[in-house]
Design a protein around this motif. Structure first.
Motif, short mmCIF file in Angstrom:
data_model
loop_
_atom_site.label_atom_id
_atom_site.label_comp_id
_atom_site.label_asym_id
_atom_site.label_seq_id
_atom_site.Cartn_x
_atom_site.Cartn_y
_atom_site.Cartn_z
N VAL A 211 5.26 57.20 -12.80
CA VAL A 211 5.23 55.75 -12.59
C VAL A 211 4.76 55.10 -13.89
O VAL A 211 3.69 55.45 -14.41
N ASP A 212 5.53 54.17 -14.39
CA ASP A 212 5.16 53.42 -15.59
C ASP A 212 4.40 52.17 -15.16
O ASP A 212 4.96 51.27 -14.52
N LEU A 213 3.11 52.11 -15.50
CA LEU A 213 2.29 50.98 -15.07
C LEU A 213 2.74 49.66 -15.70
O LEU A 213 2.54 48.60 -15.11
N SER A 214 3.36 49.72 -16.89
CA SER A 214 3.82 48.48 -17.51
C SER A 214 4.95 47.84 -16.69
O SER A 214 5.00 46.62 -16.51
N LEU A 215 5.86 48.68 -16.17
CA LEU A 215 6.93 48.15 -15.32
C LEU A 215 6.38 47.67 -13.98
O LEU A 215 6.84 46.67 -13.43
N VAL A 216 5.40 48.40 -13.46
CA VAL A 216 4.78 47.99 -12.20
C VAL A 216 4.09 46.64 -12.37
O VAL A 216 4.17 45.76 -11.50
N GLU A 236 0.04 36.23 -17.88
CA GLU A 236 0.48 36.79 -19.16
C GLU A 236 0.46 38.31 -19.06
O GLU A 236 -0.59 38.91 -18.80
N THR A 237 1.61 38.92 -19.27
CA THR A 237 1.75 40.37 -19.16
C THR A 237 2.11 40.95 -20.51
O THR A 237 3.03 40.46 -21.19
N SER A 238 1.40 41.98 -20.93
CA SER A 238 1.66 42.63 -22.21
C SER A 238 1.18 44.08 -22.12
O SER A 238 0.55 44.49 -21.15
N GLY A 239 1.47 44.83 -23.18
CA GLY A 239 1.00 46.22 -23.24
C GLY A 239 2.11 47.17 -23.58
O GLY A 239 3.25 46.80 -23.85
N GLU A 240 1.78 48.45 -23.54
CA GLU A 240 2.72 49.51 -23.89
C GLU A 240 3.03 50.36 -22.68
O GLU A 240 2.44 50.18 -21.60
N VAL A 241 3.97 51.26 -22.86
CA VAL A 241 4.35 52.16 -21.77
C VAL A 241 3.14 53.01 -21.39
O VAL A 241 2.49 53.62 -22.24
N ALA A 242 2.83 53.02 -20.10
CA ALA A 242 1.67 53.76 -19.60
C ALA A 242 2.10 54.52 -18.35
O ALA A 242 2.08 53.97 -17.25
#
Length: 361
Positions: A211-216, A236-242
């Motif tokens: 599960v990718d938390l960034s997509l979630v 505001e949503t940001s970050g890297e693939v997690a």
């Protein structure tokens, strides 16, 4: 389980000690006897240095003292072994008594065995720790059951009051009654679904996947965007693939609860919600921050308990929820072997950090 009565451990240890002493005594006497036989002639004889006894004479002289020595070793082994076994098993008796008390429902009792660390004391300390955890879980379950019963009783009581008023007031319109009953029933349904979700997370009965938390986080933010616009807040949503390993549905519910909580417990106007994801060595992070009132540490420490809300003002608002949002987040985090951290911000608001084990690359 019914078992036939057998020999006690103390008696078994006593017989073991006595048997060891007897075997050691017999071996020692046999070694002495064999050593003497090497230098003793078969028959008695006279030599210039004097009379030399034969083997028969040596047997008659050696056998009685050897027999008495074995009897002494047996008596010493039995008595000494009984005393030593009793002293060695004394801690086990205390542990057994504590186990029986726990079986009768007394989880507050502790062994608290003194002395330096050994196998018995490590076992006693582990047992005390287990009792402490069980007691805390029982208290938490009792409090949860009481709170859940209270929360579930409230919509039922409101429904009964509305029906009674409608029955006694013939001039009351049916549309208004239906609307209120619909709202009360919707709240009862939300509470029941939240309780079921909380139970599912606690049981950890779910399939695991990447599960990718960034997509979630993006999916949850898009779902709650109308609510944010209604409350004049921005997300505001940001970050890297997690990527983590777990249930997509539960992690989505966890993220949705966090963002929903951040929107509802925010400033009346121009509030902000920041959702960030990151990847570290062996773990991934989901961080949700919001603006809002200043929260004392004492209040923050209780927010993850079931049916706890941030303030009395929030209780009367339309999207207040059922008081299980952060409790569900905590259960889902623990079910995924993660760590949940709540930190009040100095300027007001709250930072919630979820740390989960990272999925293998």
């Amino acid at each position: 389980m019914n078992r036939e009565r057998g020999l006690s451990v103390r008696l078994k240890l006593t017989l073991s000690y006595a048997g060891f002493l007897m075997v050691a005594g017999v071996v020692l006497l046999a070694a002495v006897w064999v050593f003497l036989l090497r230098y003793v002639p078969e028959h008695a004889m006279s030599t210039p240095r004097g009379f030399v006894p034969g083997r028969d004479d040596l047997v008659r002289a050696f056998a009685p003292p050897a027999a008495w020595a074995l009897v002494f070793l047996l008596a010493s082994g039995l008595s000494g072994g009984w005393i030593l076994a009793g002293r060695m098993l004394a801690p086990l008796d205390r542990i057994t008594d504590a186990t029986r008390m726990a079986a009768r429902g007394s989880l507050s009792h502790r062994i608290e065995m003194e002395g330096r660390r050994d196998e018995f004391r490590e076992f006693a300390d582990s047992f005390d720790g287990m009792l402490a955890r069980l007691e805390a879980q029982v208290v938490e379950q009792q409090r949860f059951a009481a709170n859940a019963s209270h929360e579930l009783r409230t919509p039922l009581a409101v429904t009964q009051i509305l029906l009674d008023v409608a029955r006694n007031d013939p001039n009351r319109t049916g549309d208004e009654l239906v609307e209120r009953l619909h709202a009360v029933n919707a709240r009862a349904i939300d509470l029941t679904e939240a309780l079921l979700l909380l139970s599912r997370a606690d049981q950890r009965s779910f399939a695991r996947e990447h599960v990718d938390l960034s997509l979630v986080a993006e999916e949850a933010s898009e779902t709650l965007l109308p609510l944010a616009e209604q409350r004049r807040s921005t997300i505001e949503t940001s970050g890297e693939v997690a990527s983590a390993i777990g249930s997509h549905a539960l992690l989505l519910q966890m993220t949705t609860n966090l963002i929903h909580n951040a929107i509802v417990h925010n400033l009346p106007e121009h509030g902000t919600v920041q959702v960030n994801t990151a990847r570290g060595p062996g773990h991934v992070l989901l961080v949700v921050e919001n603006t809002g009132d200043k929260l004392p540490l004492q209040l923050v420490s209780t927010l993850t308990e079931p049916f706890q809300r941030g303030s009395e003002r929030i209780r009367t608002q339309h999207h207040a929820g059922v008081g299980l949002g952060l409790a569900i987040v905590k259960s889902i985090t623990q079910a995924h072997n993660g760590i949940l951290t709540l930190t009040p911000l100095a300027a007001g608001g709250l930072r919630v950090t979820v740390q989960l084990p990272a999925a293998p690359v």
